[in-house]
Scaffold this active site. Structure first.
Site, PDB file in Angstrom:
ATOM      1  N   GLN A 138      30.412  -1.096 -19.045  1.00 10.36           N
ATOM      2  CA  GLN A 138      31.746  -0.487 -19.064  1.00 10.36           C
ATOM      3  C   GLN A 138      32.640  -1.178 -20.101  1.00 10.36           C
ATOM      4  O   GLN A 138      33.361  -0.523 -20.851  1.00 10.36           O
ATOM      5  CB  GLN A 138      32.370  -0.587 -17.655  1.00 10.36           C
ATOM      6  CG  GLN A 138      33.509   0.365 -17.423  1.00 10.36           C
ATOM      7  CD  GLN A 138      33.080   1.831 -17.482  1.00 10.36           C
ATOM      8  OE1 GLN A 138      31.912   2.140 -17.286  1.00 10.36           O
ATOM      9  NE2 GLN A 138      34.007   2.707 -17.804  1.00 10.36           N
ATOM     10  N   SER A 198       7.623  -2.233   3.164  1.00 12.05           N
ATOM     11  CA  SER A 198       8.360  -3.245   3.931  1.00 12.05           C
ATOM     12  C   SER A 198       7.564  -3.663   5.161  1.00 12.05           C
ATOM     13  O   SER A 198       7.576  -4.823   5.560  1.00 12.05           O
ATOM     14  CB  SER A 198       9.709  -2.676   4.372  1.00 12.05           C
ATOM     15  OG  SER A 198      10.451  -2.253   3.258  1.00 12.05           O
ATOM     16  N   ILE A 209       0.958  -2.881  -7.849  1.00 12.42           N
ATOM     17  CA  ILE A 209       0.551  -4.280  -8.050  1.00 12.42           C
ATOM     18  C   ILE A 209       0.835  -4.725  -9.489  1.00 12.42           C
ATOM     19  O   ILE A 209       0.233  -4.231 -10.449  1.00 12.42           O
ATOM     20  CB  ILE A 209      -0.933  -4.492  -7.655  1.00 12.42           C
ATOM     21  CG1 ILE A 209      -1.175  -3.936  -6.237  1.00 12.42           C
ATOM     22  CG2 ILE A 209      -1.302  -5.974  -7.750  1.00 12.42           C
ATOM     23  CD1 ILE A 209      -0.197  -4.404  -5.150  1.00 12.42           C
ATOM     24  N   ARG A 246      11.532 -15.415  -3.073  1.00 17.64           N
ATOM     25  CA  ARG A 246      12.825 -14.717  -3.051  1.00 17.64           C
ATOM     26  C   ARG A 246      13.849 -15.479  -3.909  1.00 17.64           C
ATOM     27  O   ARG A 246      14.693 -14.891  -4.569  1.00 17.64           O
ATOM     28  CB  ARG A 246      13.369 -14.633  -1.620  1.00 17.64           C
ATOM     29  CG  ARG A 246      12.951 -13.391  -0.893  1.00 17.64           C
ATOM     30  CD  ARG A 246      13.343 -13.463   0.566  1.00 17.64           C
ATOM     31  NE  ARG A 246      12.502 -14.388   1.295  1.00 17.64           N
ATOM     32  CZ  ARG A 246      12.726 -14.802   2.545  1.00 17.64           C
ATOM     33  NH1 ARG A 246      13.784 -14.387   3.207  1.00 17.64           N
ATOM     34  NH2 ARG A 246      11.898 -15.636   3.135  1.00 17.64           N
ATOM     35  N   GLU A 288       0.858  -1.194   0.000  1.00 18.06           N
ATOM     36  CA  GLU A 288       0.000   0.000   0.000  1.00 18.06           C
ATOM     37  C   GLU A 288       0.890   1.239   0.000  1.00 18.06           C
ATOM     38  O   GLU A 288       2.067   1.154   0.367  1.00 18.06           O
ATOM     39  CB  GLU A 288      -0.874   0.013   1.270  1.00 18.06           C
ATOM     40  CG  GLU A 288      -1.806  -1.159   1.341  1.00 18.06           C
ATOM     41  CD  GLU A 288      -2.656  -1.152   2.613  1.00 18.06           C
ATOM     42  OE1 GLU A 288      -2.557  -0.175   3.396  1.00 18.06           O
ATOM     43  OE2 GLU A 288      -3.409  -2.110   2.795  1.00 18.06           O
ATOM     44  N   GLU A 333      10.134  -7.898  -3.503  1.00 23.29           N
ATOM     45  CA  GLU A 333      10.299  -9.158  -2.736  1.00 23.29           C
ATOM     46  C   GLU A 333      11.185  -8.954  -1.507  1.00 23.29           C
ATOM     47  O   GLU A 333      11.919  -9.849  -1.103  1.00 23.29           O
ATOM     48  CB  GLU A 333      10.880 -10.269  -3.618  1.00 23.29           C
ATOM     49  CG  GLU A 333       9.894 -10.917  -4.548  1.00 23.29           C
ATOM     50  CD  GLU A 333       8.709 -11.555  -3.824  1.00 23.29           C
ATOM     51  OE1 GLU A 333       7.580 -11.419  -4.327  1.00 23.29           O
ATOM     52  OE2 GLU A 333       8.896 -12.156  -2.754  1.00 23.29           O
ATOM     53  N   ARG A 373      36.594  -7.024 -29.802  1.00 20.46           N
ATOM     54  CA  ARG A 373      36.846  -5.583 -29.935  1.00 20.46           C
ATOM     55  C   ARG A 373      38.343  -5.278 -29.801  1.00 20.46           C
ATOM     56  O   ARG A 373      38.987  -5.723 -28.841  1.00 20.46           O
ATOM     57  CB  ARG A 373      36.067  -4.846 -28.839  1.00 20.46           C
ATOM     58  CG  ARG A 373      36.368  -3.390 -28.703  1.00 20.46           C
ATOM     59  CD  ARG A 373      35.657  -2.579 -29.744  1.00 20.46           C
ATOM     60  NE  ARG A 373      35.791  -1.156 -29.511  1.00 20.46           N
ATOM     61  CZ  ARG A 373      35.504  -0.232 -30.426  1.00 20.46           C
ATOM     62  NH1 ARG A 373      35.064  -0.604 -31.627  1.00 20.46           N
ATOM     63  NH2 ARG A 373      35.648   1.043 -30.155  1.00 20.46           N
ATOM     64  N   GLU A 418      17.881  -4.061   2.308  1.00 18.26           N
ATOM     65  CA  GLU A 418      18.005  -3.770   3.755  1.00 18.26           C
ATOM     66  C   GLU A 418      17.186  -4.788   4.556  1.00 18.26           C
ATOM     67  O   GLU A 418      17.638  -5.256   5.613  1.00 18.26           O
ATOM     68  CB  GLU A 418      17.529  -2.342   4.059  1.00 18.26           C
ATOM     69  CG  GLU A 418      18.421  -1.237   3.514  1.00 18.26           C
ATOM     70  CD  GLU A 418      18.298  -1.041   2.005  1.00 18.26           C
ATOM     71  OE1 GLU A 418      17.265  -1.434   1.421  1.00 18.26           O
ATOM     72  OE2 GLU A 418      19.250  -0.504   1.400  1.00 18.26           O
TER      73      GLU A 418
HETATM   74  C1  LIG Z   1       7.851  -2.594 -10.016  1.00 18.46           C
HETATM   75  C2  LIG Z   1       7.303  -3.062  -8.729  1.00 18.46           C
HETATM   76  C3  LIG Z   1       6.360  -4.092  -8.718  1.00 18.46           C
HETATM   77  C4  LIG Z   1       5.822  -4.546  -7.516  1.00 18.46           C
HETATM   78  N1  LIG Z   1       4.884  -5.545  -7.529  1.00 18.46           N
HETATM   79  C5  LIG Z   1       4.213  -5.830  -6.369  1.00 18.46           C
HETATM   80  C6  LIG Z   1       3.094  -6.723  -6.390  1.00 18.46           C
HETATM   81  O1  LIG Z   1       2.740  -7.321  -7.420  1.00 18.46           O
HETATM   82  N2  LIG Z   1       2.411  -6.920  -5.221  1.00 18.46           N
HETATM   83  C7  LIG Z   1       2.767  -6.299  -4.063  1.00 18.46           C
HETATM   84  O2  LIG Z   1       2.096  -6.505  -3.060  1.00 18.46           O
HETATM   85  N3  LIG Z   1       3.837  -5.471  -4.004  1.00 18.46           N
HETATM   86  C8  LIG Z   1       4.557  -5.209  -5.140  1.00 18.46           C
HETATM   87  N4  LIG Z   1       5.637  -4.347  -5.110  1.00 18.46           N
HETATM   88  C9  LIG Z   1       6.001  -3.718  -3.844  1.00 18.46           C
HETATM   89  C10 LIG Z   1       7.345  -4.101  -3.286  1.00 18.46           C
HETATM   90  O3  LIG Z   1       7.313  -5.353  -2.699  1.00 18.46           O
HETATM   91  C11 LIG Z   1       7.745  -2.959  -2.335  1.00 18.46           C
HETATM   92  O4  LIG Z   1       8.137  -1.871  -3.152  1.00 18.46           O
HETATM   93  C12 LIG Z   1       8.843  -3.326  -1.381  1.00 18.46           C
HETATM   94  O5  LIG Z   1       8.406  -4.273  -0.458  1.00 18.46           O
HETATM   95  C13 LIG Z   1       9.363  -2.095  -0.617  1.00 18.46           C
HETATM   96  O6  LIG Z   1       8.336  -1.309  -0.102  1.00 18.46           O
HETATM   97  P1  LIG Z   1       8.322   0.263  -0.402  1.00 18.46           P
HETATM   98  O7  LIG Z   1       8.581   0.461  -1.845  1.00 18.46           O
HETATM   99  O8  LIG Z   1       7.087   0.830   0.154  1.00 18.46           O
HETATM  100  O9  LIG Z   1       9.582   0.845   0.371  1.00 18.46           O
HETATM  101  P2  LIG Z   1       9.673   1.181   1.949  1.00 18.46           P
HETATM  102  O10 LIG Z   1       9.261   0.016   2.749  1.00 18.46           O
HETATM  103  O11 LIG Z   1       9.011   2.484   2.204  1.00 18.46           O
HETATM  104  O12 LIG Z   1      11.233   1.363   2.114  1.00 18.46           O
HETATM  105  C14 LIG Z   1      11.919   2.591   1.841  1.00 18.46           C
HETATM  106  C15 LIG Z   1      13.373   2.407   2.270  1.00 18.46           C
HETATM  107  O13 LIG Z   1      13.427   2.188   3.682  1.00 18.46           O
HETATM  108  C16 LIG Z   1      14.132   0.984   3.948  1.00 18.46           C
HETATM  109  N5  LIG Z   1      13.584   0.311   5.124  1.00 18.46           N
HETATM  110  C17 LIG Z   1      12.276   0.095   5.419  1.00 18.46           C
HETATM  111  N6  LIG Z   1      12.163  -0.600   6.559  1.00 18.46           N
HETATM  112  C18 LIG Z   1      13.430  -0.840   6.989  1.00 18.46           C
HETATM  113  C19 LIG Z   1      13.997  -1.532   8.107  1.00 18.46           C
HETATM  114  N7  LIG Z   1      13.239  -2.134   9.023  1.00 18.46           N
HETATM  115  N8  LIG Z   1      15.347  -1.591   8.206  1.00 18.46           N
HETATM  116  C20 LIG Z   1      16.146  -0.983   7.276  1.00 18.46           C
HETATM  117  N9  LIG Z   1      15.672  -0.328   6.202  1.00 18.46           N
HETATM  118  C21 LIG Z   1      14.337  -0.256   6.066  1.00 18.46           C
HETATM  119  C22 LIG Z   1      13.948   0.141   2.696  1.00 18.46           C
HETATM  120  O14 LIG Z   1      14.937  -0.864   2.590  1.00 18.46           O
HETATM  121  C23 LIG Z   1      14.048   1.193   1.618  1.00 18.46           C
HETATM  122  O15 LIG Z   1      15.386   1.466   1.343  1.00 18.46           O
HETATM  123  C24 LIG Z   1       6.237  -3.948  -6.295  1.00 18.46           C
HETATM  124  C25 LIG Z   1       7.200  -2.936  -6.314  1.00 18.46           C
HETATM  125  C26 LIG Z   1       7.728  -2.496  -7.503  1.00 18.46           C
HETATM  126  C27 LIG Z   1       8.753  -1.415  -7.468  1.00 18.46           C
END
Ligand SMILES: Cc1cc2nc3c(=O)[nH]c(=O)nc-3n(C[C@H](O)[C@H](O)[C@H](O)COP(=O)(O)OP(=O)(O)OC[C@H]3O[C@@H](n4cnc5c(N)ncnc54)[C@H](O)[C@@H]3O)c2cc1C
Length: 387
Positions: free
Chosen positions: A340, A132, A157, A247, A127, A367, A272, A371
């Protein structure tokens, strides 16, 4: 310990590689150019993949899949991973294993058509305010009479635009845990066209052209009890049980793309010429090749080991996180070095390298971000010491 492939594994790898090269590579340039899938092409690829026994090969034999063990399935994923993601994901679909958790009626309605290529699924957890931290999700499903009423928003999604239904994870309550109150989650099947359920176009994305993402809106979307997948409030348990190796799937597809980038790099370094000799004779280039091969092999070993342990029932969360982390970070490194080595040509769309480089970026985010994988690995070591 046995590191060789069985005859059956070698055959599956060879068949999948030939399919990828003959049936997927020819369509890549068009998807990269337009950013869209031609559904006539996808239908044609689907038909050929079914004839070759490659469609939905991840699923058990009892439902018409190939019944591959985890390690062999990952070898097949690696080969598919060489090609454009949208193309292999839709044309050679691997329906979500979570469909196996459905009742007999749900299997008939959702799983069977996915196996036949008549339907596609998508999985909605993330959402705008819960990435995460999925337990922080705000979208709810509340009891109303004999029905469930869904409200809230999911985003990012994947391929929800072409999916016929979504498996949606919604908050259905709150429970007290030693670490404070946590949301209870339930999984639901939601059909496209259900009143109160809207799929909107998502964001433009640097990685995986043609592989769309969407926003799902729920506005008093009413569902019957039969729409619940698994048990009420046990959505994460059902996800953990059936989505365990996703994963490793990400890791395996990264291996395929990295291998393709390395192969291009080796050929280019051997052909090359600059300053009167092949560039591969310069240590500045040859050492890059050595490091790329080394990283690829390390990631490959971690992924195969985790897959093998998955089949033995001994895999840990840390094993799977290590494989995902290493393979996704390795791909970023290999893709960058490949460009490169190719100099300016590496950035041109004549070659698949600029695409592999762009596509690599998302792998460290979805997935579970890098982090979060590091968090899982370190927790497993520290928890034992009470830290
Ligand atoms: C192209 C694409 C397709 C996707 N497809 C799906 C899908 O089909 N279904 C679905 O449900 N989801 C989907 N996702 C969602 C994806 O799983 C999330 O983007 C991912 O889990 C990270 O969540 P976020 O983008 O909200 O980042 P955030 O959770 O907001 O993270 C932002 C930053 O904070 C860091 N962070 C957050 N918590 C911690 C912690 N505890 N410790 C250290 N660092 C932390 C993260 O590592 C990151 O660097 C998709 C995402 C993308 C980009």
């Amino acid at each position: 310990m046995q590191f060789g492939m069985t005859e059956e594994q070698a055959m599956i790898v060879e068949t999948t590689r030939a399919f990828v090269e003959n049936e997927l590579y020819p369509h890549e340039a068009e998807i990269e150019r337009t950013g869209h899938l031609d559904m006539d092409v996808i239908r044609d690829v689907q038909k050929k993949a079914m004839e070759a026994g490659l469609y939905a090969a991840n699923m058990p034999e009892e439902v018409g899949g190939a019944g591959l063990d985890t390690l062999t399935w990952l070898m097949y994923e690696k080969e598919l991973g060489r090609a454009n993601y949208a193309l292999h994901w839709t044309g050679v679909a691997r329906p979500s294993n979570i469909l196996m958790a459905g009742t007999a009626e749900q299997r008939e309605k959702y799983l069977v058509p996915c196996m036949k290529g008549e339907k596609w699924d998508c999985l909605a957890m993330t959402e705008p305010d819960a990435g995460s931290d999925l337990r922080g999700m705000k979208a709810t499903a509340k009891r109303d009479g004999g029905d469930w009423v869904l409200n809230g928003t999911k985003h990012f999604i994947s391929h929800a635009d072409i999916a016929d239904f979504a498996i949606c994870f919604m908050a259905t309550g709150v429970e007290d845990t030693p670490r404070g109150p946590k949301k209870k989650i339930t999984a639901f099947f939601v059909d496209k066209g259900t009143p109160g359920f809207e799929v909107r176009e998502g964001y433009g994305n640097v990685s995986h052209r043609g592989y769309t993402n969407a926003v799902l809106e729920f506005d008093d979307c009413r569902l019957p009890d039969e729409a619940v997948l698994g048990e009420v409030d046990k959505g994460f348990q059902v996800a953990n049980e059936w989505l365990g190796a996703t994963r490793l799937q990400v890791a395996a597809t990264c291996l395929g793309r990295a291998e393709r980038a390395l192969e291009h790099s080796i050929s280019y370094a051997a052909e090359r010429k600059q300053f009167g000799q092949q560039i591969g004779k310069f240590q500045g280039v040859s050492f890059k090749l050595a490091d790329m091969a080394l990283e690829l092999k390390a990631a490959n070993l971690l992924t195969w080991e985790a897959g093998w342990k998955f089949d033995q029932g001994t895999v840990t969360e840390s094993d799977m996180s290590m494989a995902k982390l290493k393979a996704t970070e390795m791909l970023a490194f290999v893709a960058d070095e490949a460009i490169q080595i190719h100099g300016g040509m590496g950035l041109m769309n004549e070659l698949p390298l600029e695409r592999i480089w762009r596509d690599a970026r998302v792998e460290r985010i979805w997935e579970g971000t890098s982090e979060i994988q590091r968090h899982i690995i370190s927790r497993e070591m520290l928890r034992a010491l009470g830290a």
